[in-house]
Design a protein around this motif. Structure first.
Motif: not given
Lengths: 111, 737, 260
Positions: C258, C161, C10, B235, C164-167, C184-185
């Motif tokens: 996003d 989370m 994730d 990671k 702050d993240n692309k989910t 996530m992602g």
């Protein structure tokens, strides 16, 4: 009984062929040596006892050889203990500490 | 369920509703007394009115010893949760760890001592009392000692916290013949690293920026903390390159997978050394100061170009060259992962020597992201009376001299078995096994059966009726790890920690099961050796913690104690435990013994066109062959399959799920084919632990195929490690000509 | 804002070790051959060559949707979205085991319990949370691929989370149930949820189910009455249809979005 002796000799022969290349010639049986080391040396040579802790891997093979070759143990505090040991006892102990010395194929503490 | 029983679901539901607390106890049939010989978490996480007891322990489903908290409700272990403060296992518990309850409450557990009634392996048993069982065992051992000397007994402890007492018993009894699990596992790796660095390293996976993993499958064959740290590091941008004939989950999650031609890893590593040396990608000062034999190595690797290695490994030369450069660029925080199970080829040690040599060139020893020396844990070895000396005894192990450099404590199962079958150099006629199952873990099961056939007496101590116990004359029931007070464990979790962990019983031992220490003490008493076992576990544990005054409190509060000992730079200003006192690229002792001082490449035997190479491998559900019948884990995989490439299967007219017969020179097994594009066309694979002979293992008895029955028993020449990838098999659709 | 317990997963951390599945099975006494959670995979694809191929493993369980089609499908109100925590639950006492909810779930998150003769599913380990513990799958995970908490609490890990993240949320385009498991992602696979099947009572009320209802009414009427009584007097929120607006107007994704 003869067979057993023959087997014994065969076993000893194997030890010699195995180790002759690496070790000095006059070494005994390392298993007996371990027993004798524990019986005669370790009582004092361990933490909390009168002498500094001593294990096979405390010294290199060359160092062990020198100690046994020069036979200078008269200078050691435990000379009285050394005198009690027969030549074959000493050879056995050397085989043990040498076989598990710091730079041996299987360095070990005496446990 | 029959339709006449229509009321049952309703009443069952009401039962659950109104007596929910009783259901856990009902699950095991008998309620357990609510007495716990356990350290309990003082406050635990007991919020609200939670009345369950929480017991710190360490897992025993595999060898990792991960920290856990057992939740005990009314005397029944209801759930095992990870101990969040246990750094070695990074506060996790895997599927096997969770399935520990299914081992504890396994209906297949051995419940009382059993004495064989019929022929060996026939499965006819008579229940006997402990008194009868122990008297009988002691008498048999005495007879063997008198008839064949004390070395006539072979002792085989498995990887268990109490196995140290089996070792002690063997030496007190007077037998040098001890063979452990290790020679069917990792001793060639140990040999190689010991003969390069002077000790067997841990891998600082967490801080490594670049890892080449060959012959290791860390995302399935879980090792803590390595498996978890590998993902954490990935990671954070670490690069992972995997060499494996199989597309394992590790390969599937890596940056690169190279389906290397089996048995040619040595060519790959020699070529890496070639590139690193010829392109001068190493730290010259480091090499001059720490390494011995650089000149010899430089000359040695000249023929081993990446182009040459491509022909052997089938990995493109451009990749080999690039990987060498990338590794060197990331050094010293890069590594060739040392691996674990290394029982593969007749030159296993030399393959791992080559891996160790590349590590040495990367200068990663004793450095962050590299290979780590053992840290100080600080456990004391309790002082016990010295083992007696027997003059009328054999002077050597029975397998002595059959490999160049065997380990005294581990021996070689392959060579010991040969020695026993041959009766040379002397007869070994008794066998004591403790939680070890070489019938399934040692290659060539037919030979193991032959060895057992010639024994006068065999006793197995285990939790369930393993295939090995199935062949014994006397079977003694042991408790699972959740029922035992064990010696304190000293553990190093790579860079994570050096720690001391405790295992205490979450519940008392079930049925008539008894810990092996108790069994050994009883046997010692009957053999006039009682004085050598005149201690109990409480005393032993106290002695172990003698030099760690803070440990007892920490163990009570957190289930673990950490020794803040030095992690990196342990070797600063120190010499290495080798003949040259440096890291040995060129091994001086090997040279003196007439062995290759630097690994010389020999190509693997070519695979005949109508055959496949059979390879072994692990998954995250099963520990070798011991947890396949676990009621929970078995639901993830209820039988093994033969992994075969679709093109190879097509050639043989085999479809997915078809029953196939696999034949080797030593065995013949049947199982279902599983068509997998993620395996080389010249290779087949099956999981271990299936096709059990024992009827005491429901779920794996007669289910799937036993890989140990197919593998031939080659051995690594240096260490005596079983070489389990040297077997070629034919595969045919069942029923086909 | 109302509590909505959720997971942010994730899936790139998942090594498919089955720890979560085993933990759940023990914790919730899930019978042999059934599971409350899963790990999906996109399988092997070597079409672009072997060397740089990758696989994904995607852990999941009941998504505790904001538009829970299973709740709509339940004829007795046994399946409901709990207002307290946003968790979709089954009330054992009201469930008649008809199974209407099973095909109504696009994720296959429900199964019929062979002994209890009711439908069972993930409840984010209700009983563990009651004593202050995390769900079994979350705490046991080696790589901590699953994060858990209240997404409407801006101080929670999961909210951070998400911020702050692309989910992504994994949904079937025809049945966007607005699930509360966020990935996530670039997670995979994405195409596995099925279209939710609305119940057709005749089809689902097979012979045995009818008998079961008779049993409920006849033999266990007292229990049912007790339940009704409890609902009347204890003033539990009426189990049933939950408003679709519980996510506070957060955008509903069918693809990637996003979160700012």
């Amino acid at each position: 009984m003869l067979k057993r002796i023959a087997i014994l000799l065969l076993g000893l022969g194997l030890i010699v062929t195995m180790t002759a290349a690496v070790m000095a010639a006059d070494m005994g049986n390392e298993r007996k040596g371990k027993y004798l080391f524990r019986k005669n040396c370790r009582a004092c040579h361990q933490d909390g006892q009168s002498a500094p802790a001593l294990n096979p891997d405390s010294k290199t093979q060359a160092q062990w050889e020198r100690i046994f070759e020069k036979k200078k143990y008269e200078d050691f505090e435990c000379a009285a203990e050394w005198v009690k040991l027969s030549d074959s006892d000493k050879a056995d102990i050397l085989a043990y500490v040498h076989g598990h010395a710091f730079d041996s194929p299987s360095p070990a503490k005496c446990k | 369920m029959s339709s006449s029983n229509i009321n049952r679901p309703i009443s069952r539901r009401n039962f659950l509703k109104w007596s929910g607390a009783a259901t856990a106890a009902a699950a095991v049939g008998t309620g357990q007394p609510k007495v716990l010989h356990a350290l309990t978490a003082a406050e635990g996480a007991a919020k609200g009115k939670d009345t369950a007891e929480k017991v710190f322990s360490i897992c025993g489903m595999c060898l990792n010893k991960c920290g856990l908290i057992a939740r005990v409700e009314d005397g029944v272990v209801a759930k095992l949760d990870p101990n969040p403060k246990f750094l070695k296992s990074r506060g996790m518990l895997c599927a096997r760890g969770n399935a520990g309850i299914a081992q504890l409450y396994d209906p297949d557990r051995l419940k009382y001592p059993l004495l064989r009634k019929g022929k060996r392996g026939e499965g006819k048993w008579r229940r006997v009392s402990w008194e009868q069982a122990l008297d009988y065992a002691a008498e048999q051992m005495k007879t063997i000692a008198e008839k064949y000397t004390r070395c006539g007994m072979l002792f085989s402890p498995g990887s268990d916290t109490q196995s140290q007492f089996v070792h002690r018993f063997a030496s007190v009894f007077g037998s040098w013949n001890v063979v452990t699990h290790e020679s069917n596992c990792l001793i060639s790796r140990n040999r190689a690293y010991l003969d390069t660095f002077g000790e067997v390293p841990f891998a600082d996976v967490l801080h490594s920026k670049y890892i080449v993993m060959a012959g290791a499958n860390r995302f399935e064959a879980l090792i803590t903390p390595d498996s978890i740290d590998l993902m954490t590091a990935r990671k954070n941008g670490q690069k992972l390159v995997v060499l494996d004939p199989r597309y394992t989950k590790t390969a599937a999650l890596a940056d690169e997978w190279h389906p290397v031609r089996p048995g040619t890893d040595l060519a790959f590593f020699l070529a890496l050394a070639h590139v690193i040396i010829n392109e001068k990608l190493y730290d010259a000062d480091y090499v001059a100061e720490k390494l011995s034999g650089m000149e010899e190595l430089t000359a040695h690797v000249q023929p081993y170009t990446p182009e040459w290695a491509e022909k052997e490994t089938e990995i493109p030369a451009r990749h080999i060259r690039r990987i060498a450069r990338e590794l060197a660029a990331a050094a010293p925080a890069s590594m060739i992962y040392p691996g674990r199970r290394t029982s593969d080829y007749v030159n296993s040690t030399q393959i791992r020597r080559a891996m160790a040599i590349v590590n040495a060139l990367l200068g990663n020893w004793d450095q962050p992201g590299g290979l780590l020396a053992a840290r100080q844990v600080g456990l004391n070895s309790p002082s016990l009376p010295d083992a007696p000396w027997y003059d009328d005894n054999m002077m050597e192990r029975a397998d002595h001299g059959r490999a160049h450099m065997m380990f005294e404590e581990e021996g070689s199962f392959k060579h010991m078995r040969d020695a026993i079958i041959e009766g040379e150099p002397y007869p070994v006629k008794g066998w004591f096994t403790y939680k070890l199952n070489p019938m399934q873990s040692g290659a060539n099961r037919a030979k193991t059966l032959k060895m057992i056939e010639g024994l006068d007496f065999m006793v197995s101590v285990d939790i369930a009726m393993s295939d090995t116990a199935w062949m014994a004359d006397l079977v003694l029931p042991a408790p699972s790890y959740l029922e035992r007070l064990d010696p304190i464990s000293g553990l190093q979790g790579s860079a994570a920690c050096a720690c001391v962990a405790t295992r205490v019983p979450a519940v008392p031992a079930l049925f008539e099961s008894r810990p092996v220490l108790w069994i050994l003490k009883e046997l010692a008493n009957r053999l006039d050796l009682g004085e050598y076992f005149d201690f109990d576990m409480e005393w032993y544990r106290k002695e172990q913690l003698k030099d760690l005054p803070d440990a007892e409190k920490a163990l009570a509060e957190d289930g673990v104690y950490y020794n803040p000992s030095k992690l990196y730079g342990i070797y600063e200003g120190k010499i290495y435990r080798t003949k040259s006192k440096k890291i040995e690229l060129h091994n001086v002792r090997y040279k003196e013994m007439g062995l290759d001082p630097i690994p010389v490449y020999t190509p693997p035997k070519p695979i005949p066109s109508d055959k496949f190479r059979l390879v072994l491998g692990r998954n995250a559900m099963f520990t070798h062959c011991t947890t396949n019948h676990n009621r929970l884990l078995n639901q993830f995989m209820s039988e093994n399959t033969l992994w075969i490439h679709p093109d190879s299967a097509d050639r043989l007219g085999i479809g997915d799920g078809d029953p196939v017969v696999v034949k080797s020179p030593v065995g013949r097994e049947s199982l279902k084919a599983e068509l997998k594009p993620g395996i080389r066309k010249d290779t087949v694979y099956m999981a271990s632990g299936w096709g059990a002979l024992s009827k005491g293992l429901s779920g794996v008895h007669n289910t799937g195929a036993c890989v140990a029955a197919l593998m031939e028993d080659y051995a690594d020449a240096l260490s005596g490690n079983m070489a389990m990838h040297e077997t070629f098999v034919s595969v045919a659709r069942k029923g086909a000509a | 804002m109302k509590t909505q317990l959720a997971m942010v997963v994730d899936s790139t951390l998942c090594i498919d070790c089955k720890g979560c599945m085993a933990a759940c099975k023990v914790e919730n006494k899930v019978p042999d051959g059934h599971w409350r959670n899963w790990i999906k995979t996109d399988g092997v694809d070597f079409s672009m060559g072997e060397t740089f191929s990758r696989m994904h493993f995607q852990p999941g369980n009941c998504m505790h949707c904001d538009v829970p089609t299973c709740v709509h499908a339940c004829p007795t109100g046994a399946t409901y979205k709990d207002e307290k925590d946003g968790v979709v639950k089954v009330d054992d006492r009201l469930c008649i085991g008809c199974g209407s909810c099973i095909p109504a779930c696009p994720y296959g998150a429900r199964y019929r319990h062979p002994e209890k003769k009711i439908v069972d599913k993930c409840d984010f380990c209700d009983h563990r949370r009651a004593r202050g513990d995390l769900p079994a799958c979350v705490i046991t995970c080696p790589t901590k691929a699953r994060a858990f908490g209240d997404i409407n609490d801006p101080d929670s890990d999961v909210a951070r989370m998400l911020k702050d993240n692309k989910t992504v949320r994994v949904v079937n385009r025809e049945s966007d149930t607005r699930p509360n498991i966020y990935y996530m992602g670039a997670t995979a696979p994405l195409n596995w949820p099925v279209k939710a099947q609305a119940p057709t009572p005749i089809r689902w009320w097979g012979d045995w189910a009818k008998q079961l209802v008779w049993a409920v009414v006849g033999i266990n009427a007292l229990g049912v009455l007790a339940m009704l009584g409890k609902q009347l007097f204890v003033n539990d929120p009426e189990p049933g249809h939950e408003s679709d607006s519980t996510d506070g107007g957060k955008p509903v994704e069918t693809e990637e979005t996003d979160h700012e």
